[in-house]
Design an enzyme around this catalytic site. Structure first.
Site, PDB file in Angstrom:
ATOM      1  N   HIS A  32     -43.167 -62.421 -44.226  1.00 15.12           N
ATOM      2  CA  HIS A  32     -44.207 -63.248 -43.598  1.00 15.12           C
ATOM      3  C   HIS A  32     -45.580 -62.651 -43.920  1.00 15.12           C
ATOM      4  CE1 HIS A  32     -45.574 -65.992 -40.325  1.00 15.12           C
ATOM      5  NE2 HIS A  32     -46.478 -65.044 -40.093  1.00 15.12           N
ATOM      6  N   ASP A  34     -49.650 -63.165 -43.275  1.00 20.07           N
ATOM      7  CA  ASP A  34     -50.707 -63.818 -42.511  1.00 20.07           C
ATOM      8  C   ASP A  34     -52.000 -63.821 -43.312  1.00 20.07           C
ATOM      9  OD1 ASP A  34     -49.495 -64.276 -39.740  1.00 20.07           O
ATOM     10  OD2 ASP A  34     -49.054 -62.152 -40.062  1.00 20.07           O
ATOM     11  N   HIS A  65     -48.562 -67.795 -43.595  1.00 14.36           N
ATOM     12  CA  HIS A  65     -49.076 -68.367 -42.350  1.00 14.36           C
ATOM     13  C   HIS A  65     -50.597 -68.409 -42.460  1.00 14.36           C
ATOM     14  CE1 HIS A  65     -49.390 -67.725 -37.652  1.00 14.36           C
ATOM     15  NE2 HIS A  65     -50.030 -68.801 -38.061  1.00 14.36           N
ATOM     16  N   GLY A 141     -53.682 -63.991 -33.583  1.00 13.20           N
ATOM     17  CA  GLY A 141     -54.518 -62.801 -33.646  1.00 13.20           C
ATOM     18  C   GLY A 141     -54.216 -61.800 -32.559  1.00 13.20           C
ATOM     19  N   ASP A 173     -43.348 -66.882 -33.338  1.00 10.20           N
ATOM     20  CA  ASP A 173     -44.252 -65.869 -33.912  1.00 10.20           C
ATOM     21  C   ASP A 173     -45.230 -65.380 -32.852  1.00 10.20           C
ATOM     22  OD1 ASP A 173     -46.016 -64.344 -35.372  1.00 10.20           O
ATOM     23  OD2 ASP A 173     -46.620 -65.931 -36.747  1.00 10.20           O
ATOM     24  N   GLY A 175     -45.624 -61.433 -30.525  1.00  8.25           N
ATOM     25  CA  GLY A 175     -45.050 -60.670 -29.416  1.00  8.25           C
ATOM     26  C   GLY A 175     -43.540 -60.624 -29.433  1.00  8.25           C
TER      27      GLY A 175
HETATM   28  O1  LIG Z   1     -49.711 -64.478 -36.663  1.00  9.77           O
HETATM   29  C1  LIG Z   1     -49.715 -63.586 -35.917  1.00  9.77           C
HETATM   30  C2  LIG Z   1     -50.871 -63.269 -35.088  1.00  9.77           C
HETATM   31  O2  LIG Z   1     -51.852 -64.210 -35.298  1.00  9.77           O
HETATM   32  C3  LIG Z   1     -48.497 -62.814 -35.783  1.00  9.77           C
HETATM   33  O3  LIG Z   1     -47.777 -62.773 -37.019  1.00  9.77           O
HETATM   34  C4  LIG Z   1     -48.694 -61.464 -35.224  1.00  9.77           C
HETATM   35  O4  LIG Z   1     -49.408 -60.665 -36.103  1.00  9.77           O
HETATM   36  C5  LIG Z   1     -47.400 -60.896 -34.871  1.00  9.77           C
HETATM   37  O5  LIG Z   1     -47.598 -59.596 -34.460  1.00  9.77           O
HETATM   38  P1  LIG Z   1     -46.573 -58.957 -33.464  1.00  9.77           P
HETATM   39  O6  LIG Z   1     -46.847 -59.559 -32.134  1.00  9.77           O
HETATM   40  O7  LIG Z   1     -45.201 -59.308 -33.966  1.00  9.77           O
HETATM   41  O8  LIG Z   1     -46.856 -57.495 -33.541  1.00  9.77           O
END
Ligand SMILES: O=C(CO)[C@@H](O)[C@H](O)COP(=O)(O)O
Length: 217
Positions: A32, A34, A65, A141, A173, A175
């Site tokens: 993935h 970003d 993404h 973010g 996606d 947390g």
């Molecule tokens: O797209 C996003 C945030 O915008 C995600 O991909 C986060 O970056 C995921 O980060 P974790 O919560 O998995 O650490």
């Protein structure tokens, strides 16, 4: 079986090639990536030059993404790079249908992403045109998991079943942790995107962490 998509954003930015190799060794399902422009979200990350280099380096399907304003500016170059999947936020463009059409031609799988507060109704006119729907389980973010999105995942799964749509992947996606993985999959997620749960050193490195996320189901 649930698919695991490590988000390269969580890796050491000075050691991306090593991180990609680790994720391949971990036998993750997707890589993935970003793309962030400093406007749609505060961070700036992974310009298309880097996405192209990642695409050329890895054997894994690359799952892009887009977290950018006006994604239409990037479409021609993305079609040329031809990642496996490109997902666009419905909140980032006034021309969602045109953006999805702009991704046609490169064999790219098309995805739409919904922020936590965006209702599922926006999918009504595009669900048949896409290959995946990403439901943000944190605000973009950030990594603060929002449990109310579990119910939204369940409602989207029910909608897909009701409309007889089997090919659309449902992606969670934001947390994502091993502790939350079971609930996300039980709610209906096919793919779990995880940055810190894969790359934070306390999880023992990508091979162990991907295994833990998979087993958490
Ligand atoms: O797209 C996003 C945030 O915008 C995600 O991909 C986060 O970056 C995921 O980060 P974790 O919560 O998995 O650490």
């Amino acid at each position: 079986m649930v698919m695991i998509a490590p988000a390269l954003l969580g890796a050491d930015p000075l050691a991306l090639a090593d991180a990609i190799a680790d994720v391949e060794r971990a036998e993750a399902d997707l890589l993935h990536v970003d793309v962030m422009d400093g406007h749609f979200v505060r961070d700036i990350n992974f310009g298309l030059r880097t996405v192209r280099a990642i695409r050329e380096r890895t054997t894994l399907p690359v799952d892009v993404h887009l977290q950018v304003q006006q994604p239409e500016r990037l479409l021609d170059e993305l079609v040329d790079i031809a990642p496996d999947t490109v997902s666009v936020h419905v909140e980032s463009t006034q021309h969602l249908s045109a953006v999805l059409r702009g991704l046609e031609g490169g064999g790219i799988r098309k995805g739409v992403v919904l922020n936590p507060a965006t209702p599922l109704g926006v999918l009504d006119e595009v669900l048949e045109q896409v290959d995946q729907v990403v439901l943000m389980t944190s605000n973009p973010g950030t990594s603060d998991f929002l449990p109310h999105v579990l119910d939204k995942i369940g409602r989207l799964r029910a909608l897909l079943v009701k409309r007889g749509i089997e090919h659309v992947r449902l992606v969670a996606d934001g947390g994502v942790t091993a502790e939350r993985a079971g609930r996300l999959v039980d709610a209906g997620a096919d793919v779990l995107v995880a940055a810190s749960a894969v790359f934070a050193p306390r999880h023992g490195g990508p091979p162990a962490a991907v295994g833990t996320l998979r087993a958490a189901r």
